[in-house]
Design an enzyme around this catalytic site. Structure first.
Site, short mmCIF file in Angstrom:
data_model
loop_
_atom_site.label_atom_id
_atom_site.label_comp_id
_atom_site.label_asym_id
_atom_site.label_seq_id
_atom_site.Cartn_x
_atom_site.Cartn_y
_atom_site.Cartn_z
N GLU A 47 0.63 -0.62 -0.57
CA GLU A 47 0.09 0.43 0.02
C GLU A 47 0.92 0.78 -0.20
O GLU A 47 1.38 1.24 0.68
CB GLU A 47 -1.25 0.10 0.98
N ASP A 58 -6.35 8.16 10.27
CA ASP A 58 -4.89 7.36 10.90
C ASP A 58 -4.50 8.36 11.95
O ASP A 58 -4.94 9.00 12.51
CB ASP A 58 -3.87 8.38 9.52
#
Length: 260
Positions: A47, A58
């Site tokens: 990724e 995040d």
């Protein structure tokens, strides 16, 4: 066949491992080396994180990496240039991981075209509304044979999970919890029950479990309940601590998760 589908079709009983890193961190020019080293060391998917100033899903590790990457001068356009320069050397699937804002700014069709030109097989856009995926993004992605990977969480209803399963291809990204990204020491009973519940649904798409995987215990729990695991924050931390030395970071990661 799309590379993502090929990996799942050919994996047999192998449990897969996908790693996330933020492009442009710790250094602007490290993208190619990180990818090629991960490929050499047997990682199944990569990724490639697109840095963004407001990464809502995040935790502090990836937020910090994104901030550093932006300070270093990383952009979507530059990232595609870097990926294109190593395209002929990359055999494993690359998946762009990024938020909707920079992708929309770049242009959805141009983004998909650049993915193909750069050897990218799919994308994960955590803040992409599903209706926008169906009506706007999916038709363009299908045109370029790209996979758009959707996320589910413990709070996602069975009805929505089955709808996602029916309208996506590649794999389903199972977020281990509704929290932000970041390492966890173990998965509690509630998370284990969630894994078992989704497994019992016998979905069409394979599943990869991510968020919180950082040691042998969490890796085994993920791999026991899905096709494989995704590690992000822990690898980003190790990559930074080793000042971009990908081999050293992978050595430490493999030791932590019991793959030595």
């Amino acid at each position: 066949m799309n590379k993502i589908n090929q990996v799942f079709a050919n994996r047999g009983n192998k449990k897969l491992l996908s790693l996330y890193f933020c492009a442009g961190c710790p250094t602007l020019e490290s993208t190619g080396d990180v990818i090629l080293t991960m490929q050499k060391r047997g990682i199944d998917f990569i990724e490639v994180g697109i840095p963004f100033s407001d990464p809502l899903a995040d935790g502090p590790v990836i937020q910090s990496a994104a901030t550093q990457a932006l300070k270093n001068g990383m952009s979507v356009q530059l990232l595609f240039q870097q990926l294109k320069s190593i395209k002929n050397q990359v055999e494993i699937p690359l998946i762009m991981m990024g938020y909707l804002n920079p992708i929309m700014h770049y242009g959805i069709e141009q983004f998909c075209q650049s993915c193909v030109e750069s050897g990218v097989s799919g994308m994960i856009i955590p803040d992409l509304p599903f209706d926008d995926y169906l009506n706007i993004v999916k038709p363009i992605a299908d045109k370029y044979d790209l996979r758009v990977i959707m996320l589910i969480t413990p709070e996602t209803s069975e009805e929505r999970i089955r709808f996602i399963d029916d309208h996506t291809d590649g794999f389903i990204y199972m977020v281990s919890s509704a929290a932000i990204t970041g390492a966890q020491k173990s998965f509690d009973d509630a998370k284990q029950a969630y894994f078992h519940r989704i497994d019992a649904m016998q979905l069409r798409n394979p599943r990869m479990i991510g968020f919180g995987i950082s040691n042998a215990q969490t890796l085994k729990a993920a791999q026991d309940n899905a096709a494989g695991a995704i590690i992000g924050s822990k690898f980003v931390t190790l990559l930074n601590e080793n000042e971009g030395n990908t081999d050293a970071a992978l050595d430490q990661l493999f030791s932590l998760i019991g793959l030595v």
